[in-house]
Scaffold this motif. Sequence first.
Motif, PDB file in Angstrom:
ATOM      1  N   SER A   1       5.482   1.648   1.701  1.00  0.00           N
ATOM      2  CA  SER A   1       5.704   0.765   0.558  1.00  0.00           C
ATOM      3  C   SER A   1       4.905   1.289  -0.636  1.00  0.00           C
ATOM      4  CB  SER A   1       5.283  -0.674   0.868  1.00  0.00           C
ATOM      5  OG  SER A   1       3.871  -0.776   1.008  1.00  0.00           O
ATOM      6  N   PHE A   2       5.425   1.034  -1.822  1.00  0.00           N
ATOM      7  CA  PHE A   2       4.763   1.439  -3.062  1.00  0.00           C
ATOM      8  C   PHE A   2       5.015   0.360  -4.097  1.00  0.00           C
ATOM      9  CE2 PHE A   2       4.994   4.286  -7.006  1.00  0.00           C
ATOM     10  CZ  PHE A   2       3.626   4.216  -7.220  1.00  0.00           C
ATOM     11  N   ASP A   3       3.937  -0.267  -4.572  1.00  0.00           N
ATOM     12  CA  ASP A   3       4.073  -1.359  -5.530  1.00  0.00           C
ATOM     13  C   ASP A   3       3.853  -0.914  -6.969  1.00  0.00           C
ATOM     14  OD1 ASP A   3       1.352  -0.931  -5.724  1.00  0.00           O
ATOM     15  OD2 ASP A   3       0.754  -2.890  -4.933  1.00  0.00           O
ATOM     16  N   GLY A   4       3.863   0.397  -7.188  1.00  0.00           N
ATOM     17  CA  GLY A   4       3.611   0.930  -8.515  1.00  0.00           C
ATOM     18  C   GLY A   4       2.176   1.400  -8.694  1.00  0.00           C
ATOM     19  N   THR A   5       1.305   0.957  -7.787  1.00  0.00           N
ATOM     20  CA  THR A   5      -0.104   1.375  -7.824  1.00  0.00           C
ATOM     21  C   THR A   5      -0.549   1.936  -6.481  1.00  0.00           C
ATOM     22  OG1 THR A   5      -0.640  -0.288  -9.502  1.00  0.00           O
ATOM     23  CG2 THR A   5      -2.479   0.630  -8.245  1.00  0.00           C
ATOM     24  N   VAL A   6      -0.353   1.156  -5.435  1.00  0.00           N
ATOM     25  CA  VAL A   6      -0.834   1.540  -4.102  1.00  0.00           C
ATOM     26  C   VAL A   6       0.332   1.978  -3.230  1.00  0.00           C
ATOM     27  CG1 VAL A   6      -1.984   0.735  -1.996  1.00  0.00           C
ATOM     28  CG2 VAL A   6      -2.816  -0.011  -4.244  1.00  0.00           C
ATOM     29  N   ARG A   7       0.167   3.136  -2.596  1.00  0.00           N
ATOM     30  CA  ARG A   7       1.128   3.632  -1.606  1.00  0.00           C
ATOM     31  C   ARG A   7       0.561   3.326  -0.225  1.00  0.00           C
ATOM     32  NH1 ARG A   7       4.499   7.246  -4.506  1.00  0.00           N
ATOM     33  NH2 ARG A   7       3.572   7.762  -6.540  1.00  0.00           N
ATOM     34  N   LYS A   8       1.304   2.579   0.541  1.00  0.00           N
ATOM     35  CA  LYS A   8       0.881   2.196   1.886  1.00  0.00           C
ATOM     36  C   LYS A   8       1.790   2.891   2.896  1.00  0.00           C
ATOM     37  CE  LYS A   8       0.427  -1.939   4.808  1.00  0.00           C
ATOM     38  NZ  LYS A   8       0.584  -3.424   4.835  1.00  0.00           N
ATOM     39  N   LEU A   9       1.169   3.633   3.822  1.00  0.00           N
ATOM     40  CA  LEU A   9       1.923   4.388   4.817  1.00  0.00           C
ATOM     41  C   LEU A   9       1.420   4.007   6.200  1.00  0.00           C
ATOM     42  CD1 LEU A   9       0.808   6.596   2.374  1.00  0.00           C
ATOM     43  CD2 LEU A   9       2.809   7.773   3.299  1.00  0.00           C
ATOM     44  N   TRP A  10       2.336   3.763   7.136  1.00  0.00           N
ATOM     45  CA  TRP A  10       1.932   3.435   8.494  1.00  0.00           C
ATOM     46  C   TRP A  10       2.932   4.026   9.483  1.00  0.00           C
ATOM     47  CZ3 TRP A  10       4.114   0.210   5.019  1.00  0.00           C
ATOM     48  CH2 TRP A  10       5.237  -0.540   5.393  1.00  0.00           C
ATOM     49  N   VAL A  11       2.469   4.217  10.714  1.00  0.00           N
ATOM     50  CA  VAL A  11       3.307   4.773  11.766  1.00  0.00           C
ATOM     51  C   VAL A  11       2.827   4.217  13.097  1.00  0.00           C
ATOM     52  CG1 VAL A  11       1.955   6.861  12.287  1.00  0.00           C
ATOM     53  CG2 VAL A  11       4.444   6.930  12.476  1.00  0.00           C
ATOM     54  N   LEU A  12       3.737   4.123  14.054  1.00  0.00           N
ATOM     55  CA  LEU A  12       3.390   3.658  15.389  1.00  0.00           C
ATOM     56  C   LEU A  12       3.259   4.842  16.335  1.00  0.00           C
ATOM     57  CD1 LEU A  12       5.830   0.612  15.745  1.00  0.00           C
ATOM     58  CD2 LEU A  12       3.552   0.674  14.707  1.00  0.00           C
ATOM     59  N   ALA A  13       2.382   4.709  17.297  1.00  0.00           N
ATOM     60  CA  ALA A  13       2.195   5.789  18.280  1.00  0.00           C
ATOM     61  C   ALA A  13       3.480   6.060  19.056  1.00  0.00           C
ATOM     62  CB  ALA A  13       1.058   5.433  19.226  1.00  0.00           C
TER      63      ALA A  13
ATOM     64  N   SER B   1      12.971   4.217   5.094  1.00  0.00           N
ATOM     65  CA  SER B   1      11.695   4.447   4.401  1.00  0.00           C
ATOM     66  C   SER B   1      10.881   3.165   4.271  1.00  0.00           C
ATOM     67  CB  SER B   1      11.951   5.051   3.020  1.00  0.00           C
ATOM     68  OG  SER B   1      12.740   4.185   2.212  1.00  0.00           O
ATOM     69  N   GLY B   2      11.550   2.050   4.021  1.00  0.00           N
ATOM     70  CA  GLY B   2      10.841   0.785   3.851  1.00  0.00           C
ATOM     71  C   GLY B   2      10.213   0.252   5.126  1.00  0.00           C
ATOM     72  N   ALA B   3      10.594   0.810   6.265  1.00  0.00           N
ATOM     73  CA  ALA B   3      10.026   0.358   7.535  1.00  0.00           C
ATOM     74  C   ALA B   3       8.661   0.971   7.804  1.00  0.00           C
ATOM     75  CB  ALA B   3      10.981   0.702   8.682  1.00  0.00           C
ATOM     76  N   ARG B   4       8.303   2.027   7.068  1.00  0.00           N
ATOM     77  CA  ARG B   4       7.028   2.707   7.304  1.00  0.00           C
ATOM     78  C   ARG B   4       6.279   3.044   6.017  1.00  0.00           C
ATOM     79  NH1 ARG B   4       8.202   0.915  11.428  1.00  0.00           N
ATOM     80  NH2 ARG B   4       8.397   1.915  13.498  1.00  0.00           N
TER      81      ARG B   4
END
Length: 224
Positions: free
Chosen positions: A65-77, A60-63
């Motif tokens: 992150s959540f710092d308590g405020t912002v959820r950041k989601l990313w993926v590679l093609a 989960s940490g490879a794609r």
Amino acid sequence: MALRALSWISVSLLVFLASWSCAAARGARAPKAADPTYGFTSVRLDESNFVLQRPYDEASGARYSFDGTVRKLWVLASDKPHARQSHTSPRTEIRMAGYDYSSGVWQFEGYGYVPSGTTGVSIMQVFGAGEMATTLMLHVYDGALRYYDRQLVEDAIYDRWFRLNVVHDVEASTLIIYIDGEQKLHVHGRGGDSHYFKFGVYAQNHDSSCMESRWKDIRIFKKQ
């Protein structure tokens, strides 16, 4: 001479006050955009409602992150699907669990951010439909937010936070999309007897090598 000067000042002051009063009155009468959440009640959410879907061979940490405020989601093609048996495109999405619905009027609210370079991707879904998988998908193509790959919802969304509200009236089979409190799109639903909300990144046509979206202040509402 002094009397004429005083009279001129008095007249000027009266003109200024009159113009200011008119401007103030116009401002007071100017209609304000209604908050799309008015008349809705927010449901209770905790972390158990935020279910992460990611490439099945990545932690989960490879794609995500959540710092308590912002959820950041990313993926590679080049990433794998979210499940070994799936044949869908790569995704890192959060499925809002615990509030699947088949009737009523429901609303998703969140503040989204799409960094420049991300394209060919869905960033939000209303899952569930009659003959298709989704009732709504919001795609990003070259900085424009679109209803699927069709109507423009909002231009120039790169590198800025925007407030997204999506209202789904199941019985009326309609969806209304608001950006920063302003109605941008009103479309028909696509049927189906079970729906839920998703957000994140899900590769679509002509996707960039890396796709990312960020989210904060996610809420779900129901009309009573």
